[in-house]
Scaffold this motif. Sequence first.
Motif, PDB file in Angstrom:
ATOM      1  N   TRP A 179       1.115  -1.124  -0.112  1.00 31.99           N
ATOM      2  CA  TRP A 179      -0.163  -0.238  -0.207  1.00 31.99           C
ATOM      3  C   TRP A 179       0.836   0.751   0.195  1.00 31.99           C
ATOM      4  CZ3 TRP A 179      -3.703   2.974  -0.840  1.00 31.99           C
ATOM      5  CH2 TRP A 179      -5.326   2.397  -0.622  1.00 31.99           C
ATOM      6  N   ASP A 181       1.429   5.483  -0.399  1.00 33.28           N
ATOM      7  CA  ASP A 181       0.302   6.851   0.598  1.00 33.28           C
ATOM      8  C   ASP A 181       0.140   7.354  -0.750  1.00 33.28           C
ATOM      9  OD1 ASP A 181       3.455   7.860  -0.185  1.00 33.28           O
ATOM     10  OD2 ASP A 181       3.057   8.675   0.976  1.00 33.28           O
ATOM     11  N   GLY A 183      -1.734   5.997  -2.965  1.00 31.82           N
ATOM     12  CA  GLY A 183      -2.953   5.853  -3.258  1.00 31.82           C
ATOM     13  C   GLY A 183      -3.188   4.521  -4.497  1.00 31.82           C
ATOM     14  N   GLU A 225      -5.366   7.225  -0.543  1.00 33.18           N
ATOM     15  CA  GLU A 225      -4.294   6.321   0.388  1.00 33.18           C
ATOM     16  C   GLU A 225      -5.458   5.738   1.463  1.00 33.18           C
ATOM     17  OE1 GLU A 225      -1.276   7.364   2.758  1.00 33.18           O
ATOM     18  OE2 GLU A 225      -2.148   9.204   3.697  1.00 33.18           O
ATOM     19  N   ASP A 243      -8.947   1.576   2.232  1.00 32.79           N
ATOM     20  CA  ASP A 243      -8.921   2.840   2.280  1.00 32.79           C
ATOM     21  C   ASP A 243      -9.524   3.437   2.751  1.00 32.79           C
ATOM     22  OD1 ASP A 243     -11.209   4.230   0.634  1.00 32.79           O
ATOM     23  OD2 ASP A 243     -10.198   3.327  -1.270  1.00 32.79           O
TER      24      ASP A 243
END
Length: 469
Positions: A179, A181, A183, A225, A243
Amino acid sequence: MTRGIKHRMKTKRKNKGSKKGEGSSSVPPQHPVKVWQPGVDKLEEGEELQCDPSAYNSLHAFHIGWPCLSFDIVRDTLGLVRTEFPHTVYFMAGTQAEKASWNSIGIFKVSNITGKRRELVPKHEGDEDGEDSDSEDDSDDEDENGAQGPTLQLRKVTHEGCVNRIRSMSQNPHICAAWADTGYVQVWDLSSHLNALAESETEGIQGAAAVFTQDPLSKYKHKDEGYAIDWNPLVPGRLVSGDCKNCIYLWEPTSAATWNVDNTPFVGHTASVEDLQWSPAEPDVFASCSVDGSIAIWDTRRGKSPAASFKAHNADVNVISWNRLASIMLASGSDDGTISIRDLRLLKEGDSVVAHFEYHKHPITSIEWSPHEASSLAVSSSDNQLTIWDLSLEKDEEEEAEFKAQTKELVNAPEDLPPQLLFIHQGQKDLKELHWHAQIPGMIVSTAADGFNILMPSNIQSTLPSDGA
């Protein structure tokens, strides 16, 4: 099992600081050994904390450059159950660098992790075999502080943006999901780097890490994100990601290297989805937790709304863990520092909480059930403590009295500690995440702002799950 063998910290006077055991045995120590509680106990002027190494079978620290908010232990082929030192461990981690372009996914191998089995009740001067005990302590210090310590080998793959969370697929450990930041959730194949580390004993030593650029196998752009992500333990390649816009997306593998992401999200929370956990027993069921204070249970076969949802804490629910040895148990940690354990069979009755702890006073940042003991779990908090709990423990005054007698009253746990609190680890700043090693019973790895710790508490029994678990 007694409460006394927790992470013991000892205080000493800087100006009068002789090590316990030095000098005449008739002179009692000025400051008895005690459990140090941050935010509760105070240091007097001229006092400092020191870690008692006898609380650990193994304790090592290392870093890979930038702090890592998240990491994962990579399942390897070195043996399903390993109990003999030295150990070798493989990791994947994502950095939190100062600039977005400086970030990377680190793939690293830590070998020659040394340690020793220790006695739960230490011997003191005047005991039988005291001289042997002293010499054994000396050899322990040499093993832990000598030049023959662990070796770190590191390779890096460039990653645009900080890595909020990273997870390795258990069935195919060279595949990981990260993941960012930015998105994006991206899936990577890191097999070439793991193979290179496995074949090399010298390449990639810390400080001279090789840096590579490669494309991810797949990526998907969320509307914001996030942090929530989990691989399905029963269906290889099946993934969920959640998210900060309350949305959860299902990834289905279409081949060994491609995924189809359902653009219609699962929606049920009213605030950011913080963590996700697949059921260890049902391939279509997963759980989620949220800033809205709730936990939801979802079934992918029954639409995009939760099958069940309930208020779990009075603050943000940051993390959850589904017990893989006892699939009826779900643990959660909140922003208010509380920990709750639920029996999912009791959801329909309204109150499913079977244990609730308020020991931590700052946000819970990570929680995970032990892969070897169904009643044990580890927790990290923003109060700079990593705690280990055993729900099967109860206060036993006879055992405590016997233990105090054996230790000559030098170890006295505070009365207000829960009897289920088995161990307290300190020394790291801003703890973020922890994981048990599934193949090395009793080993925990944690990451914090100042790097990683590998720890094996001396009172964690290295047992295997029973057939009935």
